[in-house]
Enzyme design. Sequence first.
Site, PDB file in Angstrom:
ATOM      1  N   THR A   8       0.675  -1.161   0.066  1.00 36.02           N
ATOM      2  CA  THR A   8       0.014   0.080   0.281  1.00 36.02           C
ATOM      3  C   THR A   8       0.704   1.320  -0.217  1.00 36.02           C
ATOM      4  O   THR A   8       1.885   1.212   0.348  1.00 36.02           O
ATOM      5  CB  THR A   8      -0.881   0.035   1.321  1.00 36.02           C
ATOM      6  OG1 THR A   8      -1.744   1.280   1.473  1.00 36.02           O
ATOM      7  CG2 THR A   8      -0.153  -0.252   2.651  1.00 36.02           C
ATOM      8  N   ASP A   9       0.255   2.208  -0.585  1.00 39.80           N
ATOM      9  CA  ASP A   9       0.922   3.739  -0.557  1.00 39.80           C
ATOM     10  C   ASP A   9       1.092   4.156   1.024  1.00 39.80           C
ATOM     11  O   ASP A   9       1.832   5.119   1.267  1.00 39.80           O
ATOM     12  CB  ASP A   9       0.374   4.783  -1.260  1.00 39.80           C
ATOM     13  CG  ASP A   9      -1.253   4.989  -0.812  1.00 39.80           C
ATOM     14  OD1 ASP A   9      -1.658   4.245  -0.118  1.00 39.80           O
ATOM     15  OD2 ASP A   9      -1.783   5.883  -1.669  1.00 39.80           O
ATOM     16  N   GLU A  10       0.200   3.607   1.983  1.00 42.17           N
ATOM     17  CA  GLU A  10       0.188   4.134   3.330  1.00 42.17           C
ATOM     18  C   GLU A  10       1.526   3.967   4.006  1.00 42.17           C
ATOM     19  O   GLU A  10       1.779   4.646   4.997  1.00 42.17           O
ATOM     20  CB  GLU A  10      -0.917   3.575   3.890  1.00 42.17           C
ATOM     21  CG  GLU A  10      -2.439   3.625   3.667  1.00 42.17           C
ATOM     22  CD  GLU A  10      -3.368   3.645   4.475  1.00 42.17           C
ATOM     23  OE1 GLU A  10      -3.203   3.290   5.739  1.00 42.17           O
ATOM     24  OE2 GLU A  10      -4.517   3.435   4.121  1.00 42.17           O
ATOM     25  N   TYR A  28      -1.860  -0.503  10.827  1.00 40.16           N
ATOM     26  CA  TYR A  28      -2.035  -1.088   9.545  1.00 40.16           C
ATOM     27  C   TYR A  28      -0.921  -0.945   8.672  1.00 40.16           C
ATOM     28  O   TYR A  28      -0.116  -1.772   8.512  1.00 40.16           O
ATOM     29  CB  TYR A  28      -3.452  -0.692   8.785  1.00 40.16           C
ATOM     30  CG  TYR A  28      -3.410  -0.932   7.193  1.00 40.16           C
ATOM     31  CD1 TYR A  28      -3.445  -2.359   6.840  1.00 40.16           C
ATOM     32  CD2 TYR A  28      -3.362  -0.195   6.435  1.00 40.16           C
ATOM     33  CE1 TYR A  28      -3.502  -2.455   5.677  1.00 40.16           C
ATOM     34  CE2 TYR A  28      -3.330  -0.175   5.021  1.00 40.16           C
ATOM     35  CZ  TYR A  28      -3.458  -1.632   4.598  1.00 40.16           C
ATOM     36  OH  TYR A  28      -3.260  -1.942   3.321  1.00 40.16           O
ATOM     37  N   LYS A  30       2.192  -3.429   7.090  1.00 37.66           N
ATOM     38  CA  LYS A  30       2.242  -3.513   5.985  1.00 37.66           C
ATOM     39  C   LYS A  30       3.727  -3.325   5.538  1.00 37.66           C
ATOM     40  O   LYS A  30       4.488  -3.717   4.753  1.00 37.66           O
ATOM     41  CB  LYS A  30       1.418  -2.690   5.084  1.00 37.66           C
ATOM     42  CG  LYS A  30      -0.075  -3.118   4.989  1.00 37.66           C
ATOM     43  CD  LYS A  30      -0.178  -4.517   4.314  1.00 37.66           C
ATOM     44  CE  LYS A  30       0.088  -4.795   2.813  1.00 37.66           C
ATOM     45  NZ  LYS A  30      -0.407  -5.902   2.479  1.00 37.66           N
TER      46      LYS A  30
HETATM   47  P1  NAD Z   1      -9.664  -7.254   1.784  1.00 38.25           P
HETATM   48  O1  NAD Z   1      -9.681  -6.997   3.508  1.00 38.25           O
HETATM   49  O2  NAD Z   1     -10.883  -7.228   1.163  1.00 38.25           O
HETATM   50  O3  NAD Z   1      -9.372  -8.840   1.642  1.00 38.25           O
HETATM   51  C1  NAD Z   1      -8.252  -9.559   2.309  1.00 38.25           C
HETATM   52  C2  NAD Z   1      -8.388 -11.059   2.093  1.00 38.25           C
HETATM   53  O4  NAD Z   1      -7.563 -11.818   2.757  1.00 38.25           O
HETATM   54  C3  NAD Z   1      -9.764 -11.730   2.689  1.00 38.25           C
HETATM   55  O5  NAD Z   1     -10.463 -12.731   1.522  1.00 38.25           O
HETATM   56  C4  NAD Z   1      -9.574 -12.382   3.821  1.00 38.25           C
HETATM   57  O6  NAD Z   1     -10.257 -13.569   3.833  1.00 38.25           O
HETATM   58  C5  NAD Z   1      -8.058 -12.948   3.404  1.00 38.25           C
HETATM   59  N1  NAD Z   1      -7.121 -13.045   4.786  1.00 38.25           N
HETATM   60  C6  NAD Z   1      -7.282 -12.253   5.711  1.00 38.25           C
HETATM   61  N2  NAD Z   1      -6.258 -12.949   6.656  1.00 38.25           N
HETATM   62  C7  NAD Z   1      -6.007 -14.113   6.155  1.00 38.25           C
HETATM   63  C8  NAD Z   1      -5.132 -15.069   6.739  1.00 38.25           C
HETATM   64  N3  NAD Z   1      -4.601 -14.836   7.934  1.00 38.25           N
HETATM   65  N4  NAD Z   1      -4.846 -15.963   5.965  1.00 38.25           N
HETATM   66  C9  NAD Z   1      -5.554 -16.163   4.638  1.00 38.25           C
HETATM   67  N5  NAD Z   1      -6.118 -15.306   4.153  1.00 38.25           N
HETATM   68  C10 NAD Z   1      -6.598 -14.062   4.883  1.00 38.25           C
HETATM   69  O7  NAD Z   1      -8.381  -6.640   1.415  1.00 38.25           O
HETATM   70  P2  NAD Z   1      -8.197  -6.079  -0.072  1.00 38.25           P
HETATM   71  O8  NAD Z   1      -8.783  -4.629   0.269  1.00 38.25           O
HETATM   72  O9  NAD Z   1      -8.774  -6.627  -1.176  1.00 38.25           O
HETATM   73  O10 NAD Z   1      -6.665  -5.698   0.072  1.00 38.25           O
HETATM   74  C11 NAD Z   1      -5.773  -6.861  -0.587  1.00 38.25           C
HETATM   75  C12 NAD Z   1      -4.568  -6.352  -0.421  1.00 38.25           C
HETATM   76  O11 NAD Z   1      -4.268  -5.124  -1.220  1.00 38.25           O
HETATM   77  C13 NAD Z   1      -3.889  -6.134   1.064  1.00 38.25           C
HETATM   78  O12 NAD Z   1      -2.874  -6.781   1.075  1.00 38.25           O
HETATM   79  C14 NAD Z   1      -3.847  -4.564   1.121  1.00 38.25           C
HETATM   80  O13 NAD Z   1      -3.093  -4.281   2.172  1.00 38.25           O
HETATM   81  C15 NAD Z   1      -3.702  -4.131  -0.219  1.00 38.25           C
HETATM   82  N6  NAD Z   1      -4.010  -2.704  -0.479  1.00 38.25           N
HETATM   83  C16 NAD Z   1      -5.096  -2.646  -0.587  1.00 38.25           C
HETATM   84  C17 NAD Z   1      -5.891  -1.402  -1.237  1.00 38.25           C
HETATM   85  C18 NAD Z   1      -7.296  -0.875  -1.064  1.00 38.25           C
HETATM   86  O14 NAD Z   1      -7.488   0.160  -1.283  1.00 38.25           O
HETATM   87  N7  NAD Z   1      -8.041  -1.913  -0.529  1.00 38.25           N
HETATM   88  C19 NAD Z   1      -4.979  -0.458  -1.527  1.00 38.25           C
HETATM   89  C20 NAD Z   1      -3.597  -0.873  -1.694  1.00 38.25           C
HETATM   90  C21 NAD Z   1      -3.022  -2.129  -1.168  1.00 38.25           C
HETATM   91  O1  DAU Z   2      -4.128   3.842   0.436  1.00 36.96           O
HETATM   92  C1  DAU Z   2      -4.422   2.799   0.343  1.00 36.96           C
HETATM   93  C2  DAU Z   2      -5.103   2.124   1.561  1.00 36.96           C
HETATM   94  O2  DAU Z   2      -6.577   2.764   1.188  1.00 36.96           O
HETATM   95  C3  DAU Z   2      -5.202   0.622   1.562  1.00 36.96           C
HETATM   96  O3  DAU Z   2      -4.057   0.336   2.068  1.00 36.96           O
HETATM   97  C4  DAU Z   2      -6.259   0.001   2.473  1.00 36.96           C
HETATM   98  O4  DAU Z   2      -6.184  -1.222   2.726  1.00 36.96           O
HETATM   99  C5  DAU Z   2      -7.545   0.968   2.333  1.00 36.96           C
HETATM  100  O5  DAU Z   2      -8.477   0.359   3.566  1.00 36.96           O
HETATM  101  C6  DAU Z   2      -7.564   2.351   2.213  1.00 36.96           C
HETATM  102  O6  DAU Z   2      -7.078   2.939   3.367  1.00 36.96           O
HETATM  103  P1  DAU Z   2      -8.109   4.073   3.895  1.00 36.96           P
HETATM  104  O7  DAU Z   2      -7.783   4.275   5.205  1.00 36.96           O
HETATM  105  O8  DAU Z   2      -7.692   5.262   2.877  1.00 36.96           O
HETATM  106  O9  DAU Z   2      -9.481   3.927   3.292  1.00 36.96           O
HETATM  107  P2  DAU Z   2     -10.876   4.225   4.141  1.00 36.96           P
HETATM  108  O10 DAU Z   2     -12.032   3.932   2.773  1.00 36.96           O
HETATM  109  O11 DAU Z   2     -11.036   3.517   5.412  1.00 36.96           O
HETATM  110  O12 DAU Z   2     -10.944   5.552   4.232  1.00 36.96           O
HETATM  111  C7  DAU Z   2     -10.867   6.534   3.232  1.00 36.96           C
HETATM  112  C8  DAU Z   2     -10.990   8.086   3.815  1.00 36.96           C
HETATM  113  O13 DAU Z   2     -12.260   8.385   4.136  1.00 36.96           O
HETATM  114  C9  DAU Z   2     -10.018   8.324   4.954  1.00 36.96           C
HETATM  115  O14 DAU Z   2      -9.573   9.392   4.851  1.00 36.96           O
HETATM  116  C10 DAU Z   2     -10.927   8.016   6.103  1.00 36.96           C
HETATM  117  C11 DAU Z   2     -12.371   8.583   5.647  1.00 36.96           C
HETATM  118  N1  DAU Z   2     -13.538   8.126   6.291  1.00 36.96           N
HETATM  119  C12 DAU Z   2     -13.463   6.715   6.113  1.00 36.96           C
HETATM  120  C13 DAU Z   2     -14.628   5.973   6.769  1.00 36.96           C
HETATM  121  C14 DAU Z   2     -14.823   4.575   6.976  1.00 36.96           C
HETATM  122  C15 DAU Z   2     -14.609   8.781   6.548  1.00 36.96           C
HETATM  123  O15 DAU Z   2     -14.441  10.065   6.458  1.00 36.96           O
HETATM  124  N2  DAU Z   2     -15.581   8.243   7.000  1.00 36.96           N
HETATM  125  C16 DAU Z   2     -15.622   6.814   7.281  1.00 36.96           C
HETATM  126  O16 DAU Z   2     -16.587   6.184   7.941  1.00 36.96           O
END
Ligand code: NAD
Ligand code: DAU
Length: 348
Positions: free
Chosen positions: A131-133, A156, A160
Amino acid sequence: MKTILITGGAGFIGSHVVRLFVTKYPDYKIVNLDALTYAGNLENLKDLADKSNYIFEKADILNAERLAEIFQKHQPSGVIHLAAESHVDRSISNPIAFVETNVLGTVNLLNAVRNLWGDDLEGKRFYHVSTDEVYGSLGEEGLFTESTPYDPRSPYSASKAASDHFVRAYFHTYHLPVVLSNCSNNYGPHHFPEKLIPLIINNIKKNKSLPVYGDGKYTRDWLWVKDHASAIDTIFHKGRSGETYNIGGNNEWKNIDLVKKLCDIMDELLERPAGSSRQLITFVKDRPGHDRRYAIDSSKLQQELGWEPSMKSEEGFRETAKWYLENEAWLDHVLSGEYQAYYEQQYK
Ligand code: NAD
Ligand code: DAU
């Protein structure tokens, strides 16, 4: 037949990656390894159930013995690792789960591939999705590049970042052929409704208040999830070993502007009077340690490997909103059970 093992394939991004690989590469065998936590849902992949090149293995990456068994059975030459605890708010209330899955789970996987591959590393690849975080928080200006120093600020992102460091350590110490990517916020179908975009869409539908943290001026760079999947495909096949590629949508939105945009799209789709959903917007207590702004420079990936995002944000947000309206059964299913308790606690 080449075998690729994808972890976290039942989650949001993982399911799009699994679908892309299963359909685009019929000569690959795709093994989806997932523990099916609250975020994992096989309904995300029900269209693949009949595909002969797709196999599901329910397993927890914390269970090293089970990993060894599955690796022996399928002998993958490639791993794409997405399994993780992914929600920042949950990491604030329960950091240990993030240390376990994201750090220990990743090291377990690295050990599993080392044990399987030994010194025979020709044609092998371990792809870590991050992630970019990990880069921390930006001010009004600037972009994260691959050389931005790590500065994770939530449990988180710290977990990562630690996993990224372990992956690079295995490259340097054991010459494991790894590649990494760090991506911005994804959106699209199958996004779990604890995250901002699906939570807002679902609350608008139900006429519930729309919780915006703090002053709402926090900024994220939103990428269409299928564009992330295509970037992963590109990097998996063409990326250089040991390298990191940033992935972003070049699509920055302040949260409040994004929420207003979703309100307007939903008013139109639901044929409600223009402006009515905006009245549901409620500013609530801020997220502790909330990162102000993320923005990605993905020029390395674009110039070196020729990838670029395809989706325009207006169209992507509309398609996403439509998907949630057309997939009520999916939404009702994921909203049942554990999610209700989480929502009560988080927004009490
Ligand atoms: P998600 O939470 O939707 O899915 C995570 C998946 O991992 C689920 O299917 C869950 O069952 C599985 N999982 C969790 N713990 C596990 C374990 N101990 N063993 C096996 N499986 C397990 O997540 P996502 O949003 O699809 O993110 C996927 C990946 O991409 C993550 O590594 C996250 O850090 C990264 N990522 C997410 C975003 C985003 O915006 N969602 C952005 C950048 C990077
Ligand atoms: O940047 C990549 C990341 O983006 C991934 O690595 C994470 O897995 C993914 O969950 C996401 O993280 P964020 O914290 O940016 O996403 P989230 O959707 O939780 O929140 C987006 C923005 O909105 C953040 O600034 C928090 C705000 N927010 C979120 C929720 C859930 C609100 O204002 N209200 C809310 O109820």
